[in-house]
Scaffold this motif. Structure first.
Motif, mmCIF file in Angstrom:
data_model
loop_
_atom_site.group_PDB
_atom_site.id
_atom_site.type_symbol
_atom_site.label_atom_id
_atom_site.label_comp_id
_atom_site.label_asym_id
_atom_site.label_seq_id
_atom_site.Cartn_x
_atom_site.Cartn_y
_atom_site.Cartn_z
ATOM 1 N N GLN A 1 15.086 -33.143 18.190
ATOM 2 C CA GLN A 1 13.315 -32.958 19.235
ATOM 3 C C GLN A 1 13.662 -31.740 19.757
ATOM 4 O O GLN A 1 11.939 -31.476 19.537
ATOM 5 C CB GLN A 1 12.330 -33.545 19.369
ATOM 6 C CG GLN A 1 10.601 -34.457 19.188
ATOM 7 C CD GLN A 1 10.206 -34.843 19.602
ATOM 8 O OE1 GLN A 1 10.084 -35.437 21.016
ATOM 9 N NE2 GLN A 1 9.630 -35.623 19.060
ATOM 10 N N ASN A 2 14.069 -31.937 20.676
ATOM 11 C CA ASN A 2 14.664 -30.502 21.306
ATOM 12 C C ASN A 2 14.485 -29.725 20.931
ATOM 13 O O ASN A 2 14.307 -28.396 21.485
ATOM 14 C CB ASN A 2 15.604 -31.165 22.693
ATOM 15 C CG ASN A 2 15.700 -31.953 23.454
ATOM 16 O OD1 ASN A 2 14.217 -32.184 23.890
ATOM 17 N ND2 ASN A 2 16.501 -32.509 24.322
ATOM 18 N N SER A 3 15.452 -28.998 19.615
ATOM 19 C CA SER A 3 15.574 -28.091 18.865
ATOM 20 C C SER A 3 14.778 -27.375 18.425
ATOM 21 O O SER A 3 14.142 -26.688 18.260
ATOM 22 C CB SER A 3 16.487 -28.476 18.354
ATOM 23 O OG SER A 3 16.273 -29.542 17.074
ATOM 24 N N LEU A 4 13.517 -28.453 18.371
ATOM 25 C CA LEU A 4 12.539 -27.835 17.014
ATOM 26 C C LEU A 4 11.614 -27.354 18.944
ATOM 27 O O LEU A 4 10.945 -26.354 17.741
ATOM 28 C CB LEU A 4 11.780 -29.288 16.992
ATOM 29 C CG LEU A 4 10.000 -29.466 15.910
ATOM 30 C CD1 LEU A 4 10.413 -28.556 15.073
ATOM 31 C CD2 LEU A 4 9.809 -30.748 16.140
ATOM 32 N N LYS A 5 11.468 -28.349 19.462
ATOM 33 C CA LYS A 5 10.746 -27.406 20.416
ATOM 34 C C LYS A 5 11.327 -25.549 20.640
ATOM 35 O O LYS A 5 10.430 -24.756 21.915
ATOM 36 C CB LYS A 5 10.806 -28.274 22.803
ATOM 37 C CG LYS A 5 10.062 -29.792 22.018
ATOM 38 C CD LYS A 5 10.429 -30.079 23.171
ATOM 39 C CE LYS A 5 9.340 -31.935 23.278
ATOM 40 N NZ LYS A 5 9.612 -32.288 24.411
ATOM 41 N N LEU B 1 12.911 -24.394 18.714
ATOM 42 C CA LEU B 1 12.183 -23.571 17.482
ATOM 43 C C LEU B 1 10.760 -23.113 18.041
ATOM 44 O O LEU B 1 10.455 -21.945 17.908
ATOM 45 C CB LEU B 1 12.990 -24.437 17.070
ATOM 46 C CG LEU B 1 12.483 -23.480 14.820
ATOM 47 C CD1 LEU B 1 12.791 -22.281 15.213
ATOM 48 C CD2 LEU B 1 12.386 -24.234 14.352
ATOM 49 N N TYR B 2 9.756 -23.969 18.657
ATOM 50 C CA TYR B 2 8.908 -23.084 18.715
ATOM 51 C C TYR B 2 8.431 -22.199 19.673
ATOM 52 O O TYR B 2 7.855 -21.426 19.523
ATOM 53 C CB TYR B 2 7.526 -24.400 19.191
ATOM 54 C CG TYR B 2 7.503 -25.158 17.475
ATOM 55 C CD1 TYR B 2 5.523 -24.931 17.211
ATOM 56 C CD2 TYR B 2 7.132 -26.640 18.011
ATOM 57 C CE1 TYR B 2 5.832 -25.580 16.345
ATOM 58 C CE2 TYR B 2 6.464 -27.697 16.834
ATOM 59 C CZ TYR B 2 5.481 -26.914 16.103
ATOM 60 O OH TYR B 2 4.941 -27.852 14.517
ATOM 61 N N ARG B 3 9.798 -22.398 20.643
ATOM 62 C CA ARG B 3 9.122 -21.362 21.955
ATOM 63 C C ARG B 3 9.684 -20.467 21.356
ATOM 64 O O ARG B 3 8.914 -19.176 21.486
ATOM 65 C CB ARG B 3 9.837 -22.430 22.934
ATOM 66 C CG ARG B 3 9.487 -22.879 23.918
ATOM 67 C CD ARG B 3 9.962 -23.129 25.268
ATOM 68 N NE ARG B 3 11.389 -23.600 25.225
ATOM 69 C CZ ARG B 3 11.956 -24.406 25.204
ATOM 70 N NH1 ARG B 3 11.540 -25.417 25.134
ATOM 71 N NH2 ARG B 3 13.238 -24.574 25.076
#
Lengths: 108, 208
Positions: free
Chosen positions: A4-8, A10-12
């Motif tokens: 989830q942190n890497s997803l965040k 990626l979003y950023r």
């Protein structure tokens, strides 16, 4: 959680708006050094002097011109008669209660 | 010996350390004492995050800069009202910024903001989100496309997902927006599901 942190992240990275403009940095820091006028100061600085000015204007408009100029009405009338070349007798006729002592001060 | 006030105590502590190494709480105590250097350090630390949030939330550079300026100045001007027991300094800053942004949008745009402050406890229980699919979709899509999808979200979902991206906990998000932590979680999930829904038709079939 790691995912989830890497997803965040990626979003950023996809939504990154770029750096904050340096002009904005400068604007904020400058405003901090010269704080904005607060409402209380606005009230003291503008509203109260404004009301005072209105009060003075109203008093001025309600007051007869002679009082403002500090002149005596009777003396002004006499002076205007003198300018119109009235004689002392004519003055006397004009004013039954004419005060010669006062008139003598005028050096007709 | 007379006890030192907390400000004096802090002065002793932070005068020996560079401002960058101080925690937000320590910086906040110095800001409380009108230390503009501490404010500058706090600003440097949080400006990018707040700029990201406001730019994507408001969608307009001019409004974003206006709100950012207003927020940091309000933050400094109202420093005496900050209560460390109620919230973290960053949460407090985001709360000021979020409320300022909502006010500006209500005044300046014709968007219907009526539901922005509603509570969403009962929004949906547990929404299933396929994180692998979401990750692949986000990685594949164009930046502009994702920005457009974010802009299409309803305001409360948009603010929720933008705060979530900033590594802000649901509890902090609740303090920022005035909603409950559960409502924020629901809004984030709904926003993520909405983004996937918007992106799916535009990606190659093998990704689905």
């Amino acid at each position: 959680m790691k995912k989830q942190n890497s997803l965040k992240e990626l979003y950023r990275s996809k939504l990154d708006p770029g750096p904050v403009p340096s002009e904005l940095d400068a604007k904020i820091m400058n405003q901090l050094k010269a704080p904005r006028l607060k409402w209380s100061w606005n009230l003291l600085g503008f509203v109260i002097p404004g009301l005072a000015l209105c009060f003075v204007a109203i008093v001025y408009l309600q007051t007869p011109t002679e009082v403002i100029l500090g002149q005596d009405v009777d003396l002004m009338v006499e002076a205007s008669m003198e300018i119109s070349e009235f004689s002392i007798e004519e003055h006397t006729l004009a004013y039954e209660d004419f005060d010669e002592v006062a008139m003598s001060e005028y050096e007709f | 010996m007379k006890a030192l006030s907390w400000v004096q105590e802090l002065g002793r502590t932070y005068s020996k350390r560079p401002l960058d190494s101080l925690s937000d709480e320590e910086l906040m105590m110095a800001i409380h004492n009108s230390d503009q250097r501490a404010f500058a350090a706090f600003y440097e630390r949080h400006k990018d995050g707040l700029y990201f949030f406001l730019k994507r939330f408001l969608g307009r550079a001019d409004l974003c800069e206006e709100v950012m300026q207003e927020s940091f100045l309000k933050f400094y001007e109202t420093r005496a009202r900050y209560n460390s027991l109620m919230s973290k300094p960053r949460t407090w800053l985001y709360n000021i910024a979020r409320n300022t942004a909502v006010d500006v949008l209500r005044k300046r745009t014709e968007t219907n903001w009526g539901d922005v402050d509603q509570n969403f406890e009962s929004y949906d229980q547990e929404l299933f989100i396929d994180e692998s699919l979401e990750m692949r979709l986000i990685a594949k899509c164009e930046k502009e496309e994702l920005q457009l999808c974010i802009a299409r979200l309803v305001p409360n979902q948009r603010e929720a997902i933008l705060l979530w991206m900033q590594e802000i906990s649901y509890e902090e998000m609740a303090q920022v927006t005035g909603k409950s932590a559960q409502a924020m979680k629901n809004l984030v999930n709904r926003a993520r599901a909405g983004l996937v829904e918007m992106l799916v038709p535009n990606v190659p079939l093998e990704l689905k």
